[in-house]
Design an enzyme around this catalytic site. Structure first.
Site, PDB file in Angstrom:
ATOM      1  N   GLU A   1      15.617 -14.979 -19.930  1.00  0.00           N
ATOM      2  CA  GLU A   1      14.718 -13.821 -19.956  1.00  0.00           C
ATOM      3  C   GLU A   1      15.491 -12.508 -19.972  1.00  0.00           C
ATOM      4  O   GLU A   1      15.141 -11.578 -20.682  1.00  0.00           O
ATOM      5  CB  GLU A   1      13.830 -13.807 -18.699  1.00  0.00           C
TER       6      GLU A   1
ATOM      7  N   LYS B   1      15.799 -17.382 -15.782  1.00  0.00           N
ATOM      8  CA  LYS B   1      16.118 -15.983 -15.483  1.00  0.00           C
ATOM      9  C   LYS B   1      17.173 -15.467 -16.472  1.00  0.00           C
ATOM     10  O   LYS B   1      17.092 -14.345 -16.947  1.00  0.00           O
ATOM     11  CB  LYS B   1      16.667 -15.838 -14.060  1.00  0.00           C
TER      12      LYS B   1
ATOM     13  N   ASN C   1      -0.920   0.180   6.384  1.00  0.00           N
ATOM     14  CA  ASN C   1      -0.202  -0.713   5.478  1.00  0.00           C
ATOM     15  C   ASN C   1       0.320  -1.849   6.342  1.00  0.00           C
ATOM     16  O   ASN C   1       0.815  -1.599   7.437  1.00  0.00           O
ATOM     17  CB  ASN C   1       0.951   0.084   4.844  1.00  0.00           C
ATOM     18  N   GLY C   2       0.192  -3.106   5.877  1.00  0.00           N
ATOM     19  CA  GLY C   2       0.733  -4.230   6.644  1.00  0.00           C
ATOM     20  C   GLY C   2      -0.336  -5.222   7.032  1.00  0.00           C
ATOM     21  O   GLY C   2      -1.454  -5.191   6.509  1.00  0.00           O
TER      22      GLY C   2
ATOM     23  N   TRP D   1      -3.493  -2.144  -1.499  1.00  0.00           N
ATOM     24  CA  TRP D   1      -3.220  -3.360  -2.268  1.00  0.00           C
ATOM     25  C   TRP D   1      -3.782  -4.486  -1.413  1.00  0.00           C
ATOM     26  O   TRP D   1      -3.229  -4.809  -0.368  1.00  0.00           O
ATOM     27  CB  TRP D   1      -1.714  -3.493  -2.487  1.00  0.00           C
TER      28      TRP D   1
ATOM     29  N   ARG E   1       3.685   1.534  -6.650  1.00  0.00           N
ATOM     30  CA  ARG E   1       3.723   0.465  -5.652  1.00  0.00           C
ATOM     31  C   ARG E   1       2.628  -0.572  -5.891  1.00  0.00           C
ATOM     32  O   ARG E   1       2.642  -1.635  -5.282  1.00  0.00           O
ATOM     33  CB  ARG E   1       3.563   1.056  -4.237  1.00  0.00           C
TER      34      ARG E   1
ATOM     35  N   LYS F   1       4.547  -8.992 -18.459  1.00  0.00           N
ATOM     36  CA  LYS F   1       4.401  -9.379 -17.048  1.00  0.00           C
ATOM     37  C   LYS F   1       3.231 -10.336 -16.872  1.00  0.00           C
ATOM     38  O   LYS F   1       3.302 -11.292 -16.119  1.00  0.00           O
ATOM     39  CB  LYS F   1       4.180  -8.111 -16.221  1.00  0.00           C
TER      40      LYS F   1
ATOM     41  N   HIS G   1      23.318 -38.997 -19.798  1.00  0.00           N
ATOM     42  CA  HIS G   1      22.475 -39.611 -20.827  1.00  0.00           C
ATOM     43  C   HIS G   1      22.335 -38.715 -22.051  1.00  0.00           C
ATOM     44  O   HIS G   1      21.405 -38.899 -22.843  1.00  0.00           O
ATOM     45  CB  HIS G   1      21.096 -39.943 -20.239  1.00  0.00           C
TER      46      HIS G   1
ATOM     47  N   CYS H   1       0.829  -1.204   0.000  1.00  0.00           N
ATOM     48  CA  CYS H   1       0.000   0.000   0.000  1.00  0.00           C
ATOM     49  C   CYS H   1       0.868   1.260   0.000  1.00  0.00           C
ATOM     50  O   CYS H   1       2.036   1.212   0.371  1.00  0.00           O
ATOM     51  CB  CYS H   1      -0.872   0.033   1.237  1.00  0.00           C
TER      52      CYS H   1
ATOM     53  N   GLU I   1      14.916 -22.599 -12.899  1.00  0.00           N
ATOM     54  CA  GLU I   1      14.605 -21.183 -12.672  1.00  0.00           C
ATOM     55  C   GLU I   1      15.845 -20.306 -12.944  1.00  0.00           C
ATOM     56  O   GLU I   1      15.733 -19.239 -13.552  1.00  0.00           O
ATOM     57  CB  GLU I   1      14.087 -20.991 -11.233  1.00  0.00           C
TER      58      GLU I   1
HETATM   59  C1  G6P Z   1       4.944 -14.316 -17.802  1.00  0.00           C
HETATM   60  C2  G6P Z   1       6.027 -13.628 -16.996  1.00  0.00           C
HETATM   61  C3  G6P Z   1       6.752 -14.639 -16.085  1.00  0.00           C
HETATM   62  C4  G6P Z   1       5.734 -15.378 -15.227  1.00  0.00           C
HETATM   63  C5  G6P Z   1       4.663 -16.041 -16.086  1.00  0.00           C
HETATM   64  C6  G6P Z   1       3.537 -16.600 -15.250  1.00  0.00           C
HETATM   65  O1  G6P Z   1       5.505 -15.147 -18.757  1.00  0.00           O
HETATM   66  O2  G6P Z   1       6.949 -12.997 -17.851  1.00  0.00           O
HETATM   67  O3  G6P Z   1       7.689 -13.971 -15.250  1.00  0.00           O
HETATM   68  O4  G6P Z   1       6.407 -16.346 -14.447  1.00  0.00           O
HETATM   69  O5  G6P Z   1       4.078 -15.076 -16.966  1.00  0.00           O
HETATM   70  O6  G6P Z   1       2.847 -15.544 -14.643  1.00  0.00           O
HETATM   71  P1  G6P Z   1       1.879 -15.720 -13.438  1.00  0.00           P
HETATM   72  O7  G6P Z   1       1.308 -14.344 -13.200  1.00  0.00           O
HETATM   73  O8  G6P Z   1       0.805 -16.688 -13.851  1.00  0.00           O
HETATM   74  O9  G6P Z   1       2.649 -16.235 -12.277  1.00  0.00           O
END
Ligand code: G6P
Length: 613
Positions: free
Chosen positions: A493, A490, A100-101, A74, A27, A608, A509, A2, A486
């Site tokens: 990406e 990263k 907030n919190g 939020w 935010r 996103k 293998h 928030c 992961e």
């Molecule tokens: C997009 C983003 C990723 C994310 C994925 C799933 O591809 O670029 O960073 O992990 O969506 O998003 P979600 O909101 O479902 O976790």
């Protein structure tokens, strides 16, 4: 999370507060509101949705006055509706409060208030604080002393909070209080400010003062007084802000992603906070599936996309270990097209930061059509997935601005462990002592992440050194394998290079053919049962010329003789180790990409939230 603004001075407070809220929009929020104190008394206006909705409401509502508070919410407790938006008021409307919190003992406090005759009209934890303050303000010891009443209420609250309060008896006083979450004071001439961060007031003043834990600030036109909860006046650090607005939004970091990596200890604390009930048992309020139905589950599917899918893979290890239930993890884009076998005894867990990813939303819809139970783990209260599921578990990680997910994944990991423990508790596959002991281990993780964040200089240096490479491999076993995936994702990406995550046992293998002289290979070799086998795998790749980066636990030297570069992490239970290994992988990818001059907040071609299938 928030955004909060408080103001007392000579200017029309509404303008200052709304402008401050606008600067805090980054935010993330889903409702907003303001309260202004003036000749017409204390007036409140609040609306679900974006600030434009509040603006529209304010267009028909004059709110003159030079003292005001404001909030962008939020949602964490209760959906993002008008009724749940802040400010909240007490029974008499004499005071208004923004928060907030998370108040962890909120259920208990609310019960007490209702027994004593207070009427609460929202689903928030905040409103309980307004009514507690009403009581304290009327009590003999603190009667009429707003600051003393706030101090007394804060002492009764558990959890993390920033509170800002205005009261119609005090036309020259705004009170602020903080624990664990940010609140800064802006020092002007004949006017003073409070805000979640300096962005909200740097167009008015660049002089600021920080507040420590459990401090209460009394803000008046002519000055500022800060006390601890015992009422003793304390000194504070005054500082000059020379950031521009963009830098201030990022807390001084070059990118949101770097700020979000740094926010992870706090984010995980929010996820796990308030989950142990008064009876000492794990409680997940948002889980509205009955114990009887939970005991009837015969299998679990986890569906997710992108980084959330990797959290799902970790969920499989936790749920199978603690609940002895078979778990399948599937990318949501594939799930419904192979017609999975689902029925009334199946639990489908959808994991999604946004709660809006089309592939995962369609998987949720398909699962419900097949009469399976659906639980959504999401960072977004009231998202489509949360609304269309039988139950939702919110990660409370705070808004994530950078496209590549960091703290959202971290809080998803905490969430899958909590859900696993909850299922084990209800199904009786782990006794209560064991559930509590695992929860205690989880509760140590925020401090351990903090420790890891303090060790990242070597990782950044290594990433810069390796940033001319055009491929990097990541190896792990057991829970290290999803984190290898992961780490590779990263890097793909952010740095746009080929990166592959693999189970270390599988390389012989086929993938070992990729190893050439100098090929960088990151090996996730923290302590766990499969480690001796992993050490053999490291020897195999090193013998073929790989340049190894070994992530190892403090005090464990089994893999270090084969490390060209060594990254040390503190010890924790092996099942929880992904929450620590994740950090150097994030930092490595971000630094690698920045060394190549790339924008890590907005990588090319990525979105996103992907709302198309
Ligand atoms: C997009 C983003 C990723 C994310 C994925 C799933 O591809 O670029 O960073 O992990 O969506 O998003 P979600 O909101 O479902 O976790």
């Amino acid at each position: 999370m928030c955004g909060i603004v408080g103001y007392v001075g000579e200017q029309p407070a509404l303008d200052v507060v709304v402008e401050g809220l606008r600067r805090l929009e980054y935010r993330g929020y889903d409702s907003s509101g303001v309260a202004v104190l003036g000749d017409a008394g204390l007036q409140v206006e609040r609306r679900a949705g974006k600030l434009a909705n509040l603006d529209a409401a304010l267009a028909g509502h004059a709110m003159p006055g030079t003292l005001g508070i404001g909030h962008t919410r939020w949602a964490t407790h209760g959906a993002p509706t008008d009724r749940n938006a802040h400010p909240h008021t007490d029974c008499t409307g004499a005071l208004a409060i923004v928060h907030n919190g998370t108040i962890e003992n909120f259920a208990e406090l609310r019960d007490g208030l209702e027994r004593r005759g207070h009427e609460l009209s929202s689903d928030t934890d905040t409103e309980a604080v307004a009514h507690l303050l009403e009581e304290r303000y009327a009590q003999q010891e603190t009667q009429g002393d707003l600051a003393a009443a706030v101090r007394a209420v804060c002492a009764d609250l558990e959890g993390s909070f920033v509170l800002v309060v205005a009261h119609r008896d005090h036309p020259d006083l705004v009170i602020g209080a903080r624990r664990n979450l940010p609140l800064v004071v802006g020092l002007g001439e004949g006017e003073n400010f409070l805000a979640s961060d300096v962005t909200a007031f740097i167009s008015h003043t660049r002089e600021a003062r920080s507040l420590d834990q459990d401090q209460v600030v009394e803000l008046r036109r002519t000055g500022v007084r800060v006390t601890d909860l015992a009422g003793t006046e304390v000194d504070g650090d005054q500082f000059h802000v020379d950031w521009d607005t963009a830098a201030a939004e990022k807390g001084g970091f070059e990118y949101f992603m770097l700020k979000e990596i740094q926010e992870q200890p706090e984010a995980v604390s929010e996820t796990i906070g308030g989950r142990i009930g008064v009876d000492g048992r794990l409680t997940l309020d948002e889980l509205s599936i009955s114990d009887e139905d939970i005991r009837g589950f015969e299998k679990v599917f986890i569906v997710a996309a992108g980084s959330s899918y990797h959290s799902g893979l970790i969920g499989k290890y936790a749920i199978e270990r603690w609940c002895r239930l078979p778990v399948e993890v599937e990318m949501s884009s594939e799930f419904r097209y192979r017609d999975p076998v689902l029925d009334r005894h199946t639990l489908v867990i959808a994991i999604s930061q946004s709660g809006e990813t089309a592939d995962t939303l369609e998987a949720v819809r398909h699962a419900r059509e097949q009469r399976a139970w659906v639980l959504t783990i999401s960072n977004t209260v009231g998202s489509s997935m949360a609304r269309e599921s039988d139950a939702a578990f919110y990660t409370r990680g705070g808004p994530e601005v950078a496209v590549a997910s960091t703290k959202a994944v971290m809080t998803q990991l905490a969430a899958v462990y909590l859900v696993g423990l909850y299922l084990a508790q209800v199904r009786g596959t782990r006794d209560e002592d064991e559930v509590r002991s695992h929860f205690r281990d989880l509760a140590t993780i925020p401090a351990l992440i903090e420790d890891v964040l303090g060790r990242m200089d070597g990782v950044r240096k290594l990433a810069r050194e390796l940033s001319d490479q055009d491929r990097v491999l990541f190896l792990g076993r057991h829970v290290g394998y999803p984190m290898a995936l992961e780490g590779a994702l990263k890097l793909k990406e952010l740095a746009y290079i080929s990166a592959e995550g693999m189970p270390a046992g599988e390389i012989k293998h086929g993938p070992i053919a990729l190893i050439d002289k100098g090929t960088p290979v990151v090996v996730l070799a923290t302590r766990h049962a499969l480690q001796p086998k992993l050490v053999t795998n490291v020897q195999e790749i090193r013998a073929r010329g790989a340049r190894t980066v070994v992530i190892a636990t403090d005090g464990d030297d089994s893999a270090t003789p084969y490390a060209d570069h060594l990254i040390r992490l503190p010890d924790t239970k092996s099942l929880l180790s992904p929450m620590l290994t994740l950090v150097p992988l994030q930092v490595f990818a971000a630094e690698f990409a920045m060394a190549r001059g790339l924008d890590v907040d907005q990588p090319r071609n990525l979105a996103k939230s992907v709302t198309v299938e």
